[in-house]
Structure formats: C-alpha cells, structure tokens
Design a protein around this motif. Structure first.
Motif, PDB file in Angstrom:
ATOM      1  N   VAL A 135     -14.212   4.222  -0.989  1.00 53.32           N
ATOM      2  CA  VAL A 135     -15.457   4.707  -0.389  1.00 53.32           C
ATOM      3  C   VAL A 135     -15.160   5.800   0.643  1.00 53.32           C
ATOM      4  O   VAL A 135     -15.868   6.810   0.737  1.00 53.32           O
ATOM      5  CB  VAL A 135     -16.227   3.536   0.257  1.00 53.32           C
ATOM      6  N   ARG A 136     -14.093   5.612   1.427  1.00 57.21           N
ATOM      7  CA  ARG A 136     -13.734   6.645   2.407  1.00 57.21           C
ATOM      8  C   ARG A 136     -13.318   7.942   1.736  1.00 57.21           C
ATOM      9  O   ARG A 136     -13.499   9.023   2.291  1.00 57.21           O
ATOM     10  CB  ARG A 136     -12.595   6.137   3.290  1.00 57.21           C
ATOM     11  N   GLY A 137     -12.736   7.837   0.549  1.00 52.00           N
ATOM     12  CA  GLY A 137     -12.309   9.043  -0.149  1.00 52.00           C
ATOM     13  C   GLY A 137     -13.425   9.781  -0.845  1.00 52.00           C
ATOM     14  O   GLY A 137     -13.233  10.911  -1.300  1.00 52.00           O
ATOM     15  N   MET A 138     -14.598   9.188  -0.967  1.00 56.49           N
ATOM     16  CA  MET A 138     -15.715   9.854  -1.641  1.00 56.49           C
ATOM     17  C   MET A 138     -16.361  10.891  -0.731  1.00 56.49           C
ATOM     18  O   MET A 138     -16.280  10.813   0.492  1.00 56.49           O
ATOM     19  CB  MET A 138     -16.754   8.826  -2.077  1.00 56.49           C
ATOM     20  N   ARG A 139     -16.986  11.884  -1.334  1.00 53.70           N
ATOM     21  CA  ARG A 139     -17.695  12.938  -0.617  1.00 53.70           C
ATOM     22  C   ARG A 139     -19.180  12.860  -0.959  1.00 53.70           C
ATOM     23  O   ARG A 139     -19.557  12.918  -2.141  1.00 53.70           O
ATOM     24  CB  ARG A 139     -17.156  14.316  -1.019  1.00 53.70           C
ATOM     25  N   TYR A 140     -19.997  12.712   0.065  1.00 53.73           N
ATOM     26  CA  TYR A 140     -21.435  12.638  -0.141  1.00 53.73           C
ATOM     27  C   TYR A 140     -22.065  13.998   0.156  1.00 53.73           C
ATOM     28  O   TYR A 140     -21.583  14.744   1.010  1.00 53.73           O
ATOM     29  CB  TYR A 140     -22.042  11.575   0.781  1.00 53.73           C
TER      30      TYR A 140
ATOM     31  N   TYR B 206      -7.493  -7.939  -0.583  1.00 53.79           N
ATOM     32  CA  TYR B 206      -6.894  -6.770  -1.227  1.00 53.79           C
ATOM     33  C   TYR B 206      -7.946  -5.948  -1.968  1.00 53.79           C
ATOM     34  O   TYR B 206      -7.974  -4.705  -1.879  1.00 53.79           O
ATOM     35  CB  TYR B 206      -5.806  -7.222  -2.194  1.00 53.79           C
ATOM     36  N   CYS B 207      -8.852  -6.617  -2.678  1.00 54.02           N
ATOM     37  CA  CYS B 207      -9.907  -5.883  -3.403  1.00 54.02           C
ATOM     38  C   CYS B 207     -10.849  -5.173  -2.435  1.00 54.02           C
ATOM     39  O   CYS B 207     -11.252  -4.030  -2.692  1.00 54.02           O
ATOM     40  CB  CYS B 207     -10.684  -6.850  -4.287  1.00 54.02           C
ATOM     41  N   LEU B 208     -11.183  -5.816  -1.324  1.00 51.91           N
ATOM     42  CA  LEU B 208     -12.063  -5.173  -0.349  1.00 51.91           C
ATOM     43  C   LEU B 208     -11.386  -3.970   0.305  1.00 51.91           C
ATOM     44  O   LEU B 208     -12.033  -2.938   0.559  1.00 51.91           O
ATOM     45  CB  LEU B 208     -12.479  -6.193   0.713  1.00 51.91           C
ATOM     46  N   THR B 209     -10.094  -4.077   0.579  1.00 51.98           N
ATOM     47  CA  THR B 209      -9.365  -2.940   1.152  1.00 51.98           C
ATOM     48  C   THR B 209      -9.329  -1.775   0.180  1.00 51.98           C
ATOM     49  O   THR B 209      -9.530  -0.615   0.570  1.00 51.98           O
ATOM     50  CB  THR B 209      -7.943  -3.376   1.519  1.00 51.98           C
ATOM     51  N   THR B 210      -9.078  -2.060  -1.102  1.00 48.26           N
ATOM     52  CA  THR B 210      -9.079  -0.991  -2.106  1.00 48.26           C
ATOM     53  C   THR B 210     -10.455  -0.353  -2.231  1.00 48.26           C
ATOM     54  O   THR B 210     -10.580   0.877  -2.350  1.00 48.26           O
ATOM     55  CB  THR B 210      -8.626  -1.553  -3.461  1.00 48.26           C
ATOM     56  N   HIS B 211     -11.503  -1.166  -2.191  1.00 43.19           N
ATOM     57  CA  HIS B 211     -12.864  -0.632  -2.283  1.00 43.19           C
ATOM     58  C   HIS B 211     -13.189   0.236  -1.069  1.00 43.19           C
ATOM     59  O   HIS B 211     -13.791   1.314  -1.205  1.00 43.19           O
ATOM     60  CB  HIS B 211     -13.858  -1.784  -2.392  1.00 43.19           C
ATOM     61  N   ASN B 212     -12.804  -0.205   0.127  1.00 44.28           N
ATOM     62  CA  ASN B 212     -13.081   0.596   1.328  1.00 44.28           C
ATOM     63  C   ASN B 212     -12.324   1.918   1.313  1.00 44.28           C
ATOM     64  O   ASN B 212     -12.851   2.955   1.731  1.00 44.28           O
ATOM     65  CB  ASN B 212     -12.719  -0.209   2.574  1.00 44.28           C
TER      66      ASN B 212
ATOM     67  N   THR C 203       0.826  -1.208   0.000  1.00 43.90           N
ATOM     68  CA  THR C 203       0.000   0.000   0.000  1.00 43.90           C
ATOM     69  C   THR C 203       0.858   1.255   0.000  1.00 43.90           C
ATOM     70  O   THR C 203       0.546   2.242  -0.679  1.00 43.90           O
ATOM     71  CB  THR C 203      -0.923   0.004   1.229  1.00 43.90           C
ATOM     72  N   CYS C 204       1.962   1.228   0.735  1.00 47.20           N
ATOM     73  CA  CYS C 204       2.882   2.366   0.755  1.00 47.20           C
ATOM     74  C   CYS C 204       3.483   2.616  -0.621  1.00 47.20           C
ATOM     75  O   CYS C 204       3.540   3.756  -1.081  1.00 47.20           O
ATOM     76  CB  CYS C 204       3.985   2.116   1.786  1.00 47.20           C
TER      77      CYS C 204
END
Length: 571
Positions: free
Chosen positions: A511-516, A502-508, A321-322
């Motif tokens: 989602v955290r980076g999105m702005r609602y 790995y795919c779930l971590t990337t998806h999370n 990730t780094c």
C-alpha cells in the motif's frame, strides 16, 4: 495520333528517369564527401547524455510541454535523473580505466572553471604505474587529433566531476597492489571536500550531487577499512556529515552514512553503541526515494543488532525482509551473509530451516553454506558432542562470518531438541542414559556427576515447558507423561499470529508503494458536502479541451504522468 501520343509519353518517362538517376548520383556523391560525425569514447558519450538529461529536467520546470519522449521520461528532479543515469551507466563505469578517465577529463571539463579537473589530473599523475601513463598520453594525443574538446555547461559540470572522481577512487582502490592506498584515500577526502563545498552554496540543481556524494562517502569508507596501513578513524567525520545531510534533507547521503556508521560499530564489536545509534536515529522512509541497496543494508544491520541483543523474533523478521528485497542478479556475497545469519537466528528460535529454501537456492550458495548445513543437522540430532565437533571443525569459518558468538548460544537448543526426541521415544529412561544420549557426560567423569547434570538439565526443560515429565530422584529415572494434543495448547495460535503479522506487513508495504492520483479525495468531500453542481459544470467546460486530448492516451501513459506529478510535488 495514337502512335504520336505513345511516343511523347515514352520520351517524357525517359527524361524523368534520367533526372532521377542524376539526383541520386549527386546525393551519393555528397554523402561520400560529407565528413563522418565525430566518434566519442563510451565514457564521454555517457557524460554528454547526462548533460542533455539535466538540461531537459531544468527546462521542464519552466516549460509545460515537451516534444521528445525521452524528455517526458526524464522529467524528474535532478537527484532522480542522476540516480537513473547511474543505473544505466554502470557497465560503462566498470569498463573504464585510469587512461580513459584522464582522457574524458581533458575532453569535457573546462580548465578555467573546473576544480575537479585539476584534482583528477594531479592525483592520477602521482600514480607510480608508468605503463598506465604511457597509454594515457597515447590515447589523448590520438583523440585530440580526431575530436576537439567540447566542454560541459554549468548544468552538468559538477555532477560529471563527482562521477569521474568516484570512478577514479574505485579504480585506485582495486589497484592497491600497484599503487599505495593513501593515494585513493587522499583523493577520496579531497573529493568529498570538493562536493561539500559545492553544496554549501544553495542552488536549484544541487540535488543532482546527493547520490554522488553518498557514493564518495562509501568509497572513502571502503578504502579506509580495507587498507591495513591507514589508521584514521572516520567515525567523527561521518557523524557530522550525517547531521548535515539530515538538515539538508539529503536522503541518499543520510541513508548511506547511517549504514556506514552501523557497519563500523558492529565490526568493532561495539554492540551497545550500535544499538543506541540504531534506536535514536531514523532511517528515511521508502516513499522518499531511498535506494533499495541501502534499505537492504539497514535491515541487515538491524537484524544483526537485534540478534546480538537476544531479540530473535524481530531479527528474523528484519533478515527475512532483507533477503526478500535483496537483488537476485548481483550482490551474491551480501545474500550469503544474510542467509548465514538468517539460518543461525532461525535455529536460535528453535526452528529447523527448510533445506530446499535455505541450502538449495544457488550452486555457489550451496557450497558456501555447507558448514551451516552440518550445524543444522547437529542441532536437529540433539547431541552435544556432535555439535561441539562441528563447531570446532568450522570455528575459523564461523569467526570470519561473524556468527560464532550466536552459534555459541545454540547449546540449549541442542539439548531441547534431544529431550524432545527422548520424550517421544521412551516413557521411562534413566538419568545416566539421558546424559549419555545428549552428550553431557565427558570421558573420565563419574556417573553420579553425569546423572546430576542430566537431572539439572531435565528439570530446567520441564520448568520451561519444553517437555512434560516427572523426575524420580531416588530411583534415578525420568518418566514422561502422555503426549498432549498440540491443538489444545497456544502453539497453533502463536504460529497463526506470526503468519498474519507477516501478511499484514507485506500488505502495508504494498500500500505504501502505491501511487494515488492527486486530489482524489476532494471529489468525495465535495459530494458529501453537497456543493453546487454549477461550479462542477464550469470546471468540466474548462477542462473539456484537455479531456479530449487525454482520451487518446493509454492507461500506462496516464499512470506515468500522475506518478511524475506526485514525485515532483514530493520533491
């Protein structure tokens, strides 16, 4: 009559052209006589730009409408304004010299109220470089004749002082061969104390000093760690400053100080202390405006601590990730350090890194990673003698890269790789041959001792499930079993689980980076409760005028406005 009309119109047109020529000549004469606007150095221009941006950010909190597009773009808290401004002025700071810093200090900082002005001028005068001071005096005399000093207002004076101090510390640190290192360290200590004193008085615009204070702490640690003359330990000071930054909710300083403490402990080989600090402290979340560079440093320190504590799977996740989040255009040394450690951790997991991805990304990285390529080939070959020769050849390089401790653990991986190859090639092989193929036998040793060591290694591999074979002790050979179908084991399930994680971590992370949009859930809540539609119609009538104005805006403008509102609410 027609001829007289034509003559009159020609005369009128002639008088109009003469008047236009006269007005054009007068305007050109006035343009020539007007004095040109004063030209400022790049450093001073950047400072005045910061002053304007901070004024706009402070006025946007009181006024709801702005006319300039730049004001709408910079409508953020002071900390985010300063961070974005630092990103745009990185080139100007790199081209700055001590002479231009002294010149900017005299032009923009008020001598009656600025404490940083006295600190800068007194510290730079103590420098022993006479040539630098001569250029400073000549440049200041020429600029003061052309432009009069225009002192900053109170909105940006403290931020500019901290920025100029950080630039001066950085230049003095780079010029350690010309000036003593204690000058830069003393200036860094005084600068940190000055900014901490400013922050001790709570104000609404104190957030603009947070990124600059974090930068000053980082430069202070760099000067202290790179100098061999200084023996001062900054660890107690950094611990107290980290607690203060946490109480102050200073995200930038908190993340920077935590990384500095982890780096200091790891360089001192205090892995247990670093693990206690890492496990008992909390790194600020991504949605709180943590710089990406500090997040990458934290992930690198986390992966290094986990690798030293035999947590190779977690270390591989942190380091991958780094490396994925690290900047690609700058920071080549950091990416090299991360890639070296990632290769070693992947080897400790029993996997062989992909050559195209790990060793062929950049030409500069390919040359620097040649020892690790030889190490990977030795591990893949499964011969302990070749592995020992590679480690002995590049021992100094591995020690300087802080990977020698982890590389010394790769012997069992080499043995496992060699045993797998022997199992695939032979159905029955003697213990002496196993010892010779794996490089277990040494020169001058008896054959019985080599066979005993080979038997011990093979039995341990059978117990760990590396190979499936039977040892015949009396006959002195190993008989391999038929290769089982790999899909009947749990290995595909483990590999599939790693990929899904790995795919779930990337998806999370996405989602955290999105702005609602704010209050979006309230509409669904009102609809589920079945509230009165009359109230909704009243709200629509009240917001009808505003909606007409919003219809003219594009989707990008609306998204930017929603993002700015969310950021202001978070702040």
């Amino acid at each position: 009559s027609s001829s007289s009309f034509i003559i009159m119109t020609a005369a009128v047109e002639k008088t109009k052209t003469e008047e236009e020529d006269a007005t054009m000549s007068t305007t050109t004469e006035t343009k020539k006589t007007d004095p040109p606007p004063p030209s400022h150095p790049p450093l001073v221009t950047a400072i005045y730009r910061l002053e304007g941006l901070l004024k706009q950010s402070s006025s946007s909190s009181t006024t709801s409408t702005t006319t300039s597009e730049d004001a709408d773009y910079w409508k953020h808290p002071p900390s985010k304004v300063v961070k974005r401004w630092l990103g745009t002025t990185s080139g100007t700071a790199q081209k700055a010299t001590l002479a231009t810093i002294v010149e900017a200090t005299k032009l923009v900082l008020d001598p009656t109220s600025s404490k940083g002005r006295e600190l800068l001028l007194s510290s730079l005068k103590d420098d022993d470089d006479d040539a630098m001071m001569e250029t400073t005096t000549t440049t200041t005399t020429t600029t003061t004749d052309e432009t009069q000093p225009t002192y900053l207002s109170s909105e940006a004076s403290r931020e500019v002082e901290a920025w100029l101090l950080s630039c001066a510390i950085r230049l003095l640190w780079k010029q350690q061969d010309k000036s003593p290192s204690d000058v830069a360290f003393r200036l860094a200590q005084q600068s940190v104390a000055l900014v901490e004193g400013y922050l001790s008085v709570p104000t609404s615009s104190a957030g603009g000093l947070f990124p600059l204070l974090a930068r000053l702490y980082r430069y202070q640690s760099l000067v202290a760690s790179s100098s061999t003359e200084l023996t001062v330990s900054l660890r107690p000071t950094l611990v107290l400053a980290h607690g203060t930054a946490t109480q102050r909710r200073d995200v930038d300083t908190q993340a920077t100080l935590l990384n500095l403490l982890l780096h200091d402990l790891l360089n001192a080989s205090q892995v247990e202390q670093a693990h206690k600090l890492w496990s008992n402290s909390t790194f600020p979340a991504d949605n709180k405006g943590v710089p990406n560079n500090q997040l990458c440093r934290y992930l690198y320190s986390s992966g290094r601590i986990q690798a030293l504590r035999l947590e190779y799977s977690e270390a591989f996740s942190s380091l991958s990730t780094c490396f994925r989040k690290a900047p690609t255009n700058t920071g080549l040394g950091f990416r090299l350090s991360c890639q070296r450690l990632l290769i070693v951790v992947q080897l400790l997991l029993g996997e062989i890194p992909n050559r195209q991805q790990a060793f062929s990304s950049l030409k500069e990285m390919t040359k620097e990673l040649e020892p690790y390529l030889a190490l990977t080939q030795a591990v893949r070959r499964g011969d302990l003698s070749v592995f020992a020769s590679v480690v002995a050849t590049h021992a100094e390089r591995f020690q300087s890269d802080n990977t020698y401790t982890l590389i010394s653990r790769l012997e069992h991986v080499v043995v496992k790789a060699g045993l797998r190859q022997l199992q695939m090639a032979y159905s029955r092989i003697g213990l002496d041959d196993v010892s010779q193929r794996l490089g277990l036998s040494t020169t001058g040793s008896a054959s019985s001792s080599s066979a005993a060591s080979a038997e011990f290694v093979v039995s341990k591999a059978i117990r760990d499930g590396v190979v499936e074979a039977t040892i015949h002790h009396e006959e002195g050979y190993v008989e391999s079993h038929d290769l089982t179908n790999i899909y009947s084991t749990s290995d595909p399930q483990k590999a599939f689980h790693r990929r899904i994680a790995y795919c779930l971590t990337t998806h999370n992370d996405a989602v955290r980076g999105m702005r609602y949009p704010p209050d979006a859930y309230k509409k669904q809540l009102e609809a589920s409760r079945g509230e009165d539609s009359v109230a909704a119609q009243k709200k629509k009538k009240k917001g009808k005028k505003g909606d007409d104005d919003d219809d003219d805006k594009t989707d990008e403008e609306r998204a930017r406005e929603l993002e700015e509102e969310m950021e202001e609410d978070d702040y």
